[in-house]
Design an enzyme around this catalytic site. Structure first.
Site, PDB file in Angstrom:
ATOM      1  N   ARG A  47       0.745  -1.068   0.163  1.00  0.00           N
ATOM      2  CA  ARG A  47       0.157   0.084  -0.032  1.00  0.00           C
ATOM      3  C   ARG A  47       0.844   1.171   0.010  1.00  0.00           C
ATOM      4  O   ARG A  47       0.384   2.379   0.098  1.00  0.00           O
ATOM      5  CB  ARG A  47      -0.867   0.037   1.188  1.00  0.00           C
ATOM      6  N   LYS A 152       5.875 -17.917  11.114  1.00  0.00           N
ATOM      7  CA  LYS A 152       5.656 -17.982  12.406  1.00  0.00           C
ATOM      8  C   LYS A 152       5.749 -16.504  12.872  1.00  0.00           C
ATOM      9  O   LYS A 152       6.234 -15.480  12.225  1.00  0.00           O
ATOM     10  CB  LYS A 152       6.751 -18.686  13.172  1.00  0.00           C
ATOM     11  N   HIS A 182      11.612 -21.966   9.278  1.00  0.00           N
ATOM     12  CA  HIS A 182      12.738 -21.847   8.231  1.00  0.00           C
ATOM     13  C   HIS A 182      13.903 -22.825   8.905  1.00  0.00           C
ATOM     14  O   HIS A 182      14.742 -23.114   8.130  1.00  0.00           O
ATOM     15  CB  HIS A 182      13.213 -20.474   8.037  1.00  0.00           C
ATOM     16  N   LYS A 186      16.607 -25.627   6.962  1.00  0.00           N
ATOM     17  CA  LYS A 186      18.179 -25.702   6.871  1.00  0.00           C
ATOM     18  C   LYS A 186      18.611 -27.129   6.493  1.00  0.00           C
ATOM     19  O   LYS A 186      18.353 -28.376   6.935  1.00  0.00           O
ATOM     20  CB  LYS A 186      18.496 -25.407   8.188  1.00  0.00           C
ATOM     21  N   GLU A 220      22.862 -16.235  19.263  1.00  0.00           N
ATOM     22  CA  GLU A 220      22.807 -14.979  18.293  1.00  0.00           C
ATOM     23  C   GLU A 220      23.768 -13.945  18.810  1.00  0.00           C
ATOM     24  O   GLU A 220      23.838 -13.612  19.992  1.00  0.00           O
ATOM     25  CB  GLU A 220      21.464 -14.513  18.062  1.00  0.00           C
ATOM     26  N   ASP A 239      10.115 -16.519  20.459  1.00  0.00           N
ATOM     27  CA  ASP A 239      10.735 -16.119  19.160  1.00  0.00           C
ATOM     28  C   ASP A 239      11.586 -17.600  19.064  1.00  0.00           C
ATOM     29  O   ASP A 239      11.471 -17.770  17.580  1.00  0.00           O
ATOM     30  CB  ASP A 239      11.889 -15.066  19.452  1.00  0.00           C
ATOM     31  N   HIS A 244      11.235 -22.937  16.619  1.00  0.00           N
ATOM     32  CA  HIS A 244      12.573 -23.560  15.933  1.00  0.00           C
ATOM     33  C   HIS A 244      13.255 -24.775  16.923  1.00  0.00           C
ATOM     34  O   HIS A 244      13.524 -25.658  16.526  1.00  0.00           O
ATOM     35  CB  HIS A 244      13.558 -22.742  15.685  1.00  0.00           C
ATOM     36  N   LYS A 333      19.958 -13.651  22.590  1.00  0.00           N
ATOM     37  CA  LYS A 333      20.519 -12.613  21.730  1.00  0.00           C
ATOM     38  C   LYS A 333      21.779 -11.997  22.166  1.00  0.00           C
ATOM     39  O   LYS A 333      21.949 -11.907  23.364  1.00  0.00           O
ATOM     40  CB  LYS A 333      19.391 -11.428  21.494  1.00  0.00           C
TER      41      LYS A 333
HETATM   42  C1  BG6 Z   1      13.678 -15.666  13.541  1.00  0.00           C
HETATM   43  C2  BG6 Z   1      13.620 -14.955  14.836  1.00  0.00           C
HETATM   44  O1  BG6 Z   1      12.585 -16.726  13.332  1.00  0.00           O
HETATM   45  O2  BG6 Z   1      14.986 -16.757  13.399  1.00  0.00           O
HETATM   46  C3  BG6 Z   1      14.835 -13.835  14.760  1.00  0.00           C
HETATM   47  O3  BG6 Z   1      12.310 -14.150  14.739  1.00  0.00           O
HETATM   48  C4  BG6 Z   1      15.972 -14.662  14.834  1.00  0.00           C
HETATM   49  O4  BG6 Z   1      14.681 -13.243  15.785  1.00  0.00           O
HETATM   50  C5  BG6 Z   1      16.163 -15.560  13.439  1.00  0.00           C
HETATM   51  O5  BG6 Z   1      17.028 -13.753  14.578  1.00  0.00           O
HETATM   52  C6  BG6 Z   1      17.189 -16.542  13.519  1.00  0.00           C
HETATM   53  O6  BG6 Z   1      17.100 -17.115  12.024  1.00  0.00           O
HETATM   54  P1  BG6 Z   1      18.536 -17.755  11.483  1.00  0.00           P
HETATM   55  O7  BG6 Z   1      18.318 -18.535  10.294  1.00  0.00           O
HETATM   56  O8  BG6 Z   1      19.577 -16.199  11.233  1.00  0.00           O
HETATM   57  O9  BG6 Z   1      19.234 -18.676  12.621  1.00  0.00           O
END
Ligand code: BG6
Length: 483
Positions: A47, A152, A182, A186, A220, A239, A244, A333
């Site tokens: 939009r 998600k 996702h 992987k 991370e 998250d 995951h 994080k």
């Molecule tokens: C996402 C989270 O699903 O996965 C993010 O919302 C996170 O906060 C990310 O950084 C990490 O994905 P990857 O593939 O970089 O490990």
């Protein structure tokens, strides 16, 4: 490679963060590898007055050279269009419907339709409802049924997840819905099943009689990257762990599926997830912990925030195979470095004081490593520890990136690497008691330094389970410099 149906991909959120970082680059790479259908169109929904040329340029920006980018822009100029519409307005879906009908006419046949909802999860119910009511979801042959890709988080808690699953089930058939996690896409996560079930040496010992601990780490290095509003409503557990990491746990502990067909893999995963148990209420403080990196509160502008950027917990699996084995999961994080890995410790009561750790490194420097004890060469009968490793990076054939896999599997209607509604609900069943305990007044929230491996409380949680988290001294497939 199989012949894919000619398709139009309708991308909601085409200018969003996810599209820019993951989806559009994945489209470029699929095209480069010749993995898009012969006739393929992209319709971006926006939009903001974005133009088709801008979207083509965004995709082309993944090209390795300016010549490649130019060639792509020329070839895709008439394959990308943008529909400017407000997604909350029912009348505006007509505009999209007309555009899709135009494309069908131009191609002389009905194109398969994939709707990718790369939009905030709060908008799913609305958009899913509008799409299902419109003629866009037409399933009359020869049209293939439309596919819907959703990202998600699937709900914010068990009740909202249930409402979302019910809504989606009432509007679409299960074969139409692709819930993306996702991590499942992987390459190294997919290898978990192959490794477990194709190697008799490990297949036999992959259970609680031989495995003393399972540990999963997803660290991370990045912080919340300016996404304050998103993260304040989310936290590390929702998250990463709820989705995951429980999915990784399922892959690493589920029974061998009857086959590798989607239905069999999903059945085995659902069965395992239904047996994962959170700590009992009286063990929540000992077996779960949360923490924030020190600058988090000022970064989000909320001095009272209790949202965790680090989460660790000890779970169990109530099955004959895994009963009594501590399952330790942690994520955070702003930690020392990015690493996702799963480690199983193989133990034998007759060999006291030593366990063989087997680590499956999901990312980066993907690989598999086992610690072994061998005799130290020399006159004494001393032992030393060595590592046996296999590193993917030594191969020439590059693995597809997770979002390439997600898109390619959606194009070929393969749902194996997507989550089912039941899996999502089981993950919430495990997560909700922990999140509820954390929401009770006075539940501790620890602090940690940016760039550390997290707070001491997490180490104590592991020590209480009779193990420790692996730290930077445990290197899987380290980057070797020089020859
Ligand atoms: C996402 C989270 O699903 O996965 C993010 O919302 C996170 O906060 C990310 O950084 C990490 O994905 P990857 O593939 O970089 O490990």
């Amino acid at each position: 490679m199989e012949r894919l149906q000619d398709t139009v991909l309708v991308l909601f959120g085409v200018t969003g963060d996810l599209a820019r970082r993951k989806i559009l680059p994945a489209l470029y790479r699929l095209d480069r590898s010749g993995l898009l259908p012969e006739r393929f169109h992209v319709v971006g929904i926006s939009r903001k007055g974005t133009t088709a040329e801008e979207v083509v340029s965004m995709i082309a920006s993944s090209a390795p050279t300016e010549d490649d980018a130019r060639e792509f822009r020329a070839r895709f100029a008439d394959r990308v269009s943008v529909v400017g519409m407000r997604i909350d307005q029912p009348g505006e879906y007509e505009i999209l419907s007309r555009r899709l009908a135009e494309l069908d006419r131009a191609e002389g046949r009905p194109l398969a339709r994939i709707f990718y909802l790369a939009i905030p999860a709060t908008l799913f119910p609305l958009v899913a409802g509008r799409l299902s009511e419109s003629d866009i979801n037409d399933k009359t042959p020869p049209r293939q049924e439309a596919r819907f890709l959703i990202e998600k988080p699937f709900g914010h808690d068990a009740a909202s997840a249930r409402a979302l699953v019910d809504l989606v089930n009432s509007r679409f058939s299960p074969s139409q819905v692709y819930r993306i996690d996702h991590y499942l896409a992987k390459e190294t996560a997919q290898n978990i099943l192959a490794f477990r079930f194709e190697n008799p040496l490990f297949a036999r010992a992959w259970n609680g009689r031989h495995v003393s601990h399972v540990r999963i780490t997803a660290a991370e290095e990045i912080g919340i990257e300016g996404r304050a509003a998103f993260y304040e409503g989310m936290g590390a557990f929702r998250d990463l762990v709820q989705s995951h990491l429980l999915q990784l746990l399922a892959l690493v502990t589920m029974d061998r599926p009857a086959s590798l067909a989607a239905a069999d893999v999903h059945r085995a995963k659902e069965e395992l997830l239904s047996r994962v148990m959170p700590p009992s209420p009286d063990r929540m403080r000992a077996e779960t912990m949360r923490a924030q990196y020190r600058s988090y509160r000022s970064e989000v502008g909320n001095p009272d925030s209790l949202v965790e950027t680090y989460a660790a917990c000890r779970l169990s699996i109530d099955s004959e195979k895994w009963r009594g084995v501590p399952i330790l999961i942690r994520t955070g994080k702003a930690l020392r470095e990015k690493v996702t890995e799963i480690t199983l410790s193989f133990a034998d009561p007759a060999i006291r004081g030593y366990r063989n750790d087997l680590t499956l490194r999901i990312q980066p420097n993907e690989g598999i490593v086992t610690d072994l004890r061998i005799k130290k060469p020399g006159f004494e009968s001393e032992c030393e520890e060595v590592q046996l490793d296999y590193c993917y990076r030594e191969r020439a054939d590059a693995a597809p990136e997770a979002y390439e896999r997600v898109l390619y599997d959606a194009l070929r209607s393969d749902q194996t690497l997507f989550a089912t509604g039941r899996e999502v609900l089981e993950c919430w069943r495990v997560s909700e008691p922990i999140l509820k305990a954390w929401a009770t007044p006075g539940f501790p929230i620890h602090e940690y330094e940016t760039g550390s491996w997290g707070p001491e409380a997490a180490d104590l949680l592991a020590a209480d389970a009779g193990t420790r988290w692996l730290d930077e001294t445990h290197r899987v497939c380290p980057i070797r410099f020089g020859p």
